[in-house]
Design an enzyme around this catalytic site. Sequence first.
Site, PDB file in Angstrom:
ATOM      1  N   TYR A   1     -84.315  68.662  94.889  1.00 33.22           N
ATOM      2  CA  TYR A   1     -83.261  69.421  94.211  1.00 33.22           C
ATOM      3  C   TYR A   1     -83.833  70.749  93.735  1.00 33.22           C
ATOM      4  O   TYR A   1     -84.731  70.786  92.896  1.00 33.22           O
ATOM      5  CB  TYR A   1     -82.732  68.601  93.039  1.00 33.22           C
ATOM      6  CG  TYR A   1     -81.631  69.245  92.228  1.00 33.22           C
ATOM      7  CD1 TYR A   1     -80.930  70.366  92.678  1.00 33.22           C
ATOM      8  CD2 TYR A   1     -81.258  68.715  91.000  1.00 33.22           C
ATOM      9  CE1 TYR A   1     -79.924  70.935  91.933  1.00 33.22           C
ATOM     10  CE2 TYR A   1     -80.250  69.272  90.239  1.00 33.22           C
ATOM     11  CZ  TYR A   1     -79.587  70.386  90.711  1.00 33.22           C
ATOM     12  OH  TYR A   1     -78.592  70.944  89.958  1.00 33.22           O
TER      13      TYR A   1
ATOM     14  N   LYS B   1     -81.079  69.591  98.175  1.00 34.33           N
ATOM     15  CA  LYS B   1     -79.891  70.108  97.492  1.00 34.33           C
ATOM     16  C   LYS B   1     -80.217  71.518  97.011  1.00 34.33           C
ATOM     17  O   LYS B   1     -81.090  71.713  96.176  1.00 34.33           O
ATOM     18  CB  LYS B   1     -79.525  69.210  96.305  1.00 34.33           C
ATOM     19  CG  LYS B   1     -78.386  69.753  95.439  1.00 34.33           C
ATOM     20  CD  LYS B   1     -78.200  68.880  94.201  1.00 34.33           C
ATOM     21  CE  LYS B   1     -77.154  69.467  93.255  1.00 34.33           C
ATOM     22  NZ  LYS B   1     -77.015  68.678  92.011  1.00 34.33           N
TER      23      LYS B   1
END
Length: 305
Positions: free
Chosen positions: A136, A165
């Site tokens: 992330y 992400k």
Amino acid sequence: MTMEFHGVMPAITTPFLESGEIDHAFLAEHARWMIDEGCTAIVPLGSLGEGATLDLDEKRAVLATLIAALGDRAPVMPGIAALSTHQAVGLARLAADLGCGGLMVLPPYLHKGEMRETIAHLDQVLAATSLPCMLYNNPVAYGVDLRPEIVAELALRHENLVAVKESSGDVRRVTALEALVGGRLALFVGLDDCLVEGVRAGAVGWIAGLVNALPAESVRLFDLALTGEDPVGLAALYRWFLPLLRLDTVPEFVQLIKLVQEETGRGSERVRPPRLPLVGAAREAALATIREALAERPGGAGDEE
């Protein structure tokens, strides 16, 4: 169950009772509803899930509730974020032991040291599990920028790193990642208001926020963006949705998304202190935006399912 990295995955909010305790009954119902509406996995314990305010026992209970609620229907992929590497490794192992399908791995909370420290932290968390992992990147929120070349280096070292992400808000990052690791990692959009741009740049999934209140519209938007079959319908749906999707990109995003949930009858605006519900002019402005959008809600967003 096997984790497949595609589609709309809700960063699920954590519901609270008036007492301040977690509302596990609603949490289970809420997760099942979003899977019913076409979402592909559930992502708890993130920033939208107020994970930093939950103690370890509460995190364990949240994961147990979701795994029991979803069974073999959809995997649970918790955010792995902690103040220390030791804590993050422990949470990753706990998630695996409970039966989670994958992990979303974050840089350490608070400490923003040299990049070699962040990389060492990520290396240890990724090496601590055999579960498939998503990295992330959110430099605005966490003050650490995992540039595409760093992501590529981590992917070379860790076979279980299978997705990223990207929440920088710069769609060029998606194209840069696509060029470096597009054949190796599944790319996910991490900010609600750049979903269409991200999918056009190569993303195959969306870790979404407003999906907590509007899953049918979220899944429809993603599907239209991915297939390209109805550009006119996509443009109309995106235009309607954007005022709400932008609520995901401001500091009060947790309060705002929970407020949308309350306005749609799909949750409560209760948050855990130090957060407090919005008040005054900020609340009135938010409600005006939310109610105007809901009054014009597309009638057919979920009718074809």
